[in-house]
Structure formats: C-alpha cells, structure tokens
Design an enzyme around this catalytic site. Sequence first.
Site, mmCIF file in Angstrom:
data_model
loop_
_atom_site.group_PDB
_atom_site.id
_atom_site.type_symbol
_atom_site.label_atom_id
_atom_site.label_comp_id
_atom_site.label_asym_id
_atom_site.label_seq_id
_atom_site.Cartn_x
_atom_site.Cartn_y
_atom_site.Cartn_z
ATOM 1 N N ARG A 96 6.963 -9.032 -23.536
ATOM 2 C CA ARG A 96 5.530 -9.135 -23.830
ATOM 3 C C ARG A 96 4.763 -9.854 -22.720
ATOM 4 O O ARG A 96 3.534 -9.784 -22.677
ATOM 5 C CB ARG A 96 5.317 -9.858 -25.158
ATOM 6 N N GLN A 97 5.492 -10.540 -21.849
ATOM 7 C CA GLN A 97 4.846 -11.290 -20.769
ATOM 8 C C GLN A 97 4.953 -10.525 -19.453
ATOM 9 O O GLN A 97 5.525 -10.987 -18.484
ATOM 10 C CB GLN A 97 5.474 -12.675 -20.634
ATOM 11 N N HIS A 130 8.715 -3.234 -24.812
ATOM 12 C CA HIS A 130 7.375 -3.447 -25.362
ATOM 13 C C HIS A 130 6.382 -2.428 -24.827
ATOM 14 O O HIS A 130 5.456 -2.014 -25.529
ATOM 15 C CB HIS A 130 6.910 -4.871 -25.039
ATOM 16 N N ASP A 166 -2.156 -2.313 -34.241
ATOM 17 C CA ASP A 166 -3.118 -2.588 -33.173
ATOM 18 C C ASP A 166 -3.208 -1.364 -32.271
ATOM 19 O O ASP A 166 -2.402 -0.433 -32.363
ATOM 20 C CB ASP A 166 -2.741 -3.845 -32.374
ATOM 21 N N LYS A 189 -7.839 -5.051 -33.967
ATOM 22 C CA LYS A 189 -7.701 -6.498 -34.069
ATOM 23 C C LYS A 189 -8.135 -7.146 -32.766
ATOM 24 O O LYS A 189 -8.258 -6.504 -31.725
ATOM 25 C CB LYS A 189 -6.256 -6.890 -34.381
#
Length: 296
Positions: A96-97, A130, A166, A189
């Site tokens: 995610r980073q 991801h 999302d 969101k």
Amino acid sequence: MNPLALIAGDAHPGLAREIARQAQIPLLPASISAFADGETRVRIEAEVRGTDLVIVQPTSSPTGERLLTLALIADAARAAGAARITALVPYFGYARQDTRKDPGEPRSAQLAARILAAAGIDRVIALELHSSALESAFPMPVTHLRADELLLPHLRGQRLAIVSPDAGGLKRAQRYAMALGAPLAVVAKQRTGADVAVPLQVLGEVRGEACLLVDDMASTGRTIAGAAQALLAAGAAEVHALFIHAVMASGALERMRAAGVRRILTTDSVRADAGPGVEVVSSAPLFARALRDAID
C-alpha cells in the site's frame, strides 16, 4: 532442468507444506530462530546446490521481520549454491506504500522489492498485489496471480450486488460482477489519514439487495465496516464481504460484524482462522499449479 525444491519461511509453514504436497515438490528442512537480542538466525538444513529453490513466505505481521527473514533465507540459499531462487509471497506487505504522498516519505513497496533483489531472489510469485502497477516496482520478473478462480465458485448461484468499498478497487469488483452477471456499485469515500476513511455515498442501486463488498485486504476493518454502514443506510437488505488477504489487526473482525457484515469469504494467503460467518479458502492449488507450470 534443475530440480525444484521448496523451503517454508516462518510466516505460514502450513500453507508451504500444502503447496509442496499438491505440487509434488520436496519440502526441505530449515530452522528459523532468534538470538537472545532478537536477531533472526536462519539455517538451511539440506543440500540446495544446483536446485531451483522456492521460498514460501508471506510478509504479514510483523511485516519487517517477515521480509528480513525471507531475504536471509534467500541469501543463505544463494551462498549454498542454489541455481535459481523464487520468492513465493502469498501476501506482499508494504504494497500500500507504493507512492510518496507527502515530502519525507519513502516508497516502501519499491524498497521492499529492492531488498528482495539484493538478497539474490530471481523471481517473485505473488497473489493480488494492492495494485497491478506495483509489478513494475520489482527489479525481477513477477508472476502476479489472481484469486478469482479460488473464490468465484463459492459465490455462484447466489443473487448478489457486487460493491467496491472505494474507487481504487473498482476494477477488481468489476471482474467479479462480470463473472457473476451481477449488478455493480461503489462506495465513494474520502481518506482522512492512515487506516482512516470516511464513506460518502453509494453510487449504484443497492436497495433491497444482498451486497458483497469486494476488496484486496482487510487490515483494521474500517473500510469494510464503513462501507457496510453506508450500504445498509442506502437500503441494502444485507451485507457480506470478500477480501483476498485477511491481514486483520486486533478488533477488525469485531468491527466488521458490528457494522452489519454477516459473512466473510477470504483466502489463507496469511494465517486466518475459519469460524462462524468466516470461510477461508485454500490458496495452495493456485500456487501449486503456478509451480507445476514453471516445471513444464
């Protein structure tokens, strides 16, 4: 062709054993322990010279330790003469980073990939990164697997509306909606901080529908819980959740249930326990076939 062999890391040895069994690949012994000061100690207890070696290690919590252990096993295998090293990473932490949102932040996903390359890993097999774009972060070839074939059979024959929690996960939700011939919706969101997202509105008709939230992972459970609340407020009859990686922190399952999520479908890419309302599907057949294809 070099003989294929497999070593289990310490993150999910049960999955490694099942992959080895289904792929009919020998599982080699290795010891992973720690010195008194916490330093990880790795030792491969078999001959690996000339082998095409597969290391099974999801980099789940504690993510940094799991990543380092994977790198240490790879380095030991390289020093012992393995011909090629494949990291089979059912869940890739730090995924995610992958972007630098603010000055002073690292691109942790890219750094984690470079660490694996520096340790001597020649190839990576991963399940549902991801983002597909993350493949370009790896200096080595990546086999990027999808969990659709594992999970879709558990959904067929049910009347469901597929919902992305999302906008970022919309493509994944679209795949499931198309495969099931189901309607599609998305919860808009706004993310207000790390692991914090505030649902805004439901885009799509969900009134009276049984809704299935589809996401790549559940960590704190806040995204799923917030989306479930938004769906129920929009008139959904019931809400279920599907996510690939059950990276659930303490309290995540309770948070989702409290928000009205009735049933959860996930894989064992990280250690996950089945229980009331939680179905865990084995990912071993998918990985075993990927390894058999590599042999062929």
